[in-house]
Design an enzyme around this catalytic site. Structure first.
Site, mmCIF file in Angstrom:
data_model
loop_
_atom_site.group_PDB
_atom_site.id
_atom_site.type_symbol
_atom_site.label_atom_id
_atom_site.label_comp_id
_atom_site.label_asym_id
_atom_site.label_seq_id
_atom_site.Cartn_x
_atom_site.Cartn_y
_atom_site.Cartn_z
ATOM 1 N N GLY A 135 -9.908 -29.133 -24.023
ATOM 2 C CA GLY A 135 -8.521 -29.401 -24.410
ATOM 3 C C GLY A 135 -7.952 -30.546 -23.582
ATOM 4 N N HIS A 136 -8.098 -30.423 -22.265
ATOM 5 C CA HIS A 136 -7.654 -31.504 -21.381
ATOM 6 C C HIS A 136 -8.402 -32.794 -21.711
ATOM 7 C CE1 HIS A 136 -7.132 -27.825 -18.719
ATOM 8 N NE2 HIS A 136 -5.924 -28.327 -18.682
ATOM 9 N N GLY B 183 -0.444 -31.443 -24.642
ATOM 10 C CA GLY B 183 -1.087 -30.688 -25.713
ATOM 11 C C GLY B 183 -0.092 -29.873 -26.523
ATOM 12 N N GLN C 39 6.619 -26.684 -24.187
ATOM 13 C CA GLN C 39 6.578 -27.694 -23.125
ATOM 14 C C GLN C 39 6.619 -29.104 -23.715
ATOM 15 O OE1 GLN C 39 3.989 -27.615 -19.454
ATOM 16 N NE2 GLN C 39 2.692 -28.871 -20.762
ATOM 17 N N ARG D 184 -6.864 -20.259 -18.354
ATOM 18 C CA ARG D 184 -6.650 -18.827 -18.099
ATOM 19 C C ARG D 184 -7.650 -17.946 -18.844
ATOM 20 N NH1 ARG D 184 -0.868 -20.460 -17.609
ATOM 21 N NH2 ARG D 184 -0.257 -19.884 -15.487
HETATM 22 P P1 AMP Z 1 -2.558 -27.215 -18.047
HETATM 23 O O1 AMP Z 1 -3.608 -27.725 -17.123
HETATM 24 O O2 AMP Z 1 -2.872 -25.893 -18.650
HETATM 25 O O3 AMP Z 1 -1.164 -27.320 -17.478
HETATM 26 O O4 AMP Z 1 -2.560 -28.206 -19.289
HETATM 27 C C1 AMP Z 1 -2.432 -29.595 -19.126
HETATM 28 C C2 AMP Z 1 -2.249 -30.226 -20.471
HETATM 29 O O5 AMP Z 1 -3.375 -29.943 -21.301
HETATM 30 C C3 AMP Z 1 -1.010 -29.698 -21.207
HETATM 31 O O6 AMP Z 1 -0.360 -30.773 -21.860
HETATM 32 C C4 AMP Z 1 -1.608 -28.728 -22.186
HETATM 33 O O7 AMP Z 1 -0.831 -28.537 -23.343
HETATM 34 C C5 AMP Z 1 -2.920 -29.400 -22.531
HETATM 35 N N1 AMP Z 1 -3.865 -28.414 -23.050
HETATM 36 C C6 AMP Z 1 -4.240 -27.243 -22.455
HETATM 37 N N2 AMP Z 1 -5.070 -26.563 -23.277
HETATM 38 C C7 AMP Z 1 -5.209 -27.297 -24.405
HETATM 39 C C8 AMP Z 1 -5.931 -27.125 -25.637
HETATM 40 N N3 AMP Z 1 -6.662 -26.051 -25.869
HETATM 41 N N4 AMP Z 1 -5.832 -28.109 -26.560
HETATM 42 C C9 AMP Z 1 -5.067 -29.203 -26.352
HETATM 43 N N5 AMP Z 1 -4.382 -29.422 -25.217
HETATM 44 C C10 AMP Z 1 -4.435 -28.488 -24.261
#
Ligand code: AMP
Length: 282
Positions: free
Chosen positions: A36-37, A147, A153, A187
């Site tokens: 995703g990231h 994302g 957010q 998570r």
């Molecule tokens: P986090 O590290 O969880 O704070 O996420 C960092 C960024 O990655 C945020 O903009 C999230 O929305 C994005 N993100 C996390 N998981 C996914 C996913 N499965 N698909 C797309 N973007 C994601």
């Protein structure tokens, strides 16, 4: 690719790039990176000359009793993923670098943050807005990538960037899922085998809702009820919320006559997971 820990080092690097006339993309993350990231980094690399990835587990966006301490961390692995994806700089500050003693200035938002995740996590978006504002000031990117996974957010950051005239383009990127439909999340590592299987109920119940929408159902309550009913079939799932809101202002809708966000947060065991779909009627 460089890894730096201080604000000054980021500023110096970005200044040098700007001298060369290069554009800069920013991908804010809390690390423990997954595909995703990576999709955000890929998009930034394709649209900017240089890409900065921030890796910072932001204490300010965690409430009491949340998973700040146990949040997974693996900087070596993250660095490998960033390097492979073509990122140019990782900003990996200590909390003390971002929040000096006596830090007392916050970015708060009166709209968009009260419902959905903001209900259960009342201080979360203040922490998010404050840290993202700081990252915007430190990196001064042309574009920043978020994302759709964290849909509220994304809406909040778009609104903040507009309200505070950051002059940064906010790019939203689609949710990346596992093959079986579970939205990728750092998570997910908390889930044991049984919970991992149970977690499928989030995407499956959203699909149930989408089926109704595709069939022409426009009564938000009926769609929501069908999703809730499906979620209740899973014994390990405990619903935090299921909501259908206007994608523009995140207010609940009665009739689905504009683009809506169908969003949920569900506990699987002790792990709180979120998922959503966007739906636009013809
Ligand atoms: P986090 O590290 O969880 O704070 O996420 C960092 C960024 O990655 C945020 O903009 C999230 O929305 C994005 N993100 C996390 N998981 C996914 C996913 N499965 N698909 C797309 N973007 C994601």
């Amino acid at each position: 690719m460089k890894i730096v820990n201080t604000v000054n080092e980021v500023r110096e690097q970005v200044k040098a790039w700007r001298k060369e006339g290069l554009t800069v993309g920013l991908v804010p993350t809390m690390g423990y990176l997954h595909e995703g990231h990576q999709s955000l980094i890929d998009r930034s690399v394709s649209e900017n000359d240089r890409t900065v990835v921030s890796v910072f587990v932001n204490p300010m966006q965690f409430g009491p009793g949340e998973d700040l301490e146990s949040y997974p961390r693996d900087m070596d692995r993250d660095a490998g993923i960033c390097e492979k994806a073509g990122a140019d700089l990782i900003f990996h500050p200590e909390p003390s670098e971002m929040y000096h003693d006596g830090f007392s200035t916050f970015v708060d938002m009166d709209t968009l943050t009260g419902g959905l995740c903001g209900k259960t996590r009342p201080i979360h978006f203040r922490g998010v807005c404050t840290v993202v504002s700081k990252l915007f000031h430190i990196v001064t990117p042309d574009r920043a990538y978020f994302g759709q996974k964290d849909a509220q957010q994304l809406a909040v950051i778009r609104h903040m960037a507009e309200d505070l005239s950051f002059g940064i383009e906010i790019v939203g990127c689609p949710i990346v899922r596992e093959e079986d439909g579970l939205a990728k999340s750092s998570r997910n590592t908390y889930l044991n085998k049984e919970e991992r299987k149970a977690a499928l109920i989030l995407s499956q119940s959203l699909q149930e809702g989408k089926k109704l929408l595709d069939a022409g159902e426009r009564d938000a309550k009926k769609v929501r009820d069908a999703i809730v009913e499906k979620l209740r079939l899973e014994a390990l799932a405990k619903i935090d919320y299921v909501e259908i809101v206007d994608w523009k202002n995140l207010e609940p809708v009665g009739q689905i006559d504009r683009q809506v966000l169908v969003a949920m947060a569900v506990y699987i065991g002790k792990t709180r997971l979120i998922d959503n779909i966007l739906y636009e009627p013809e």
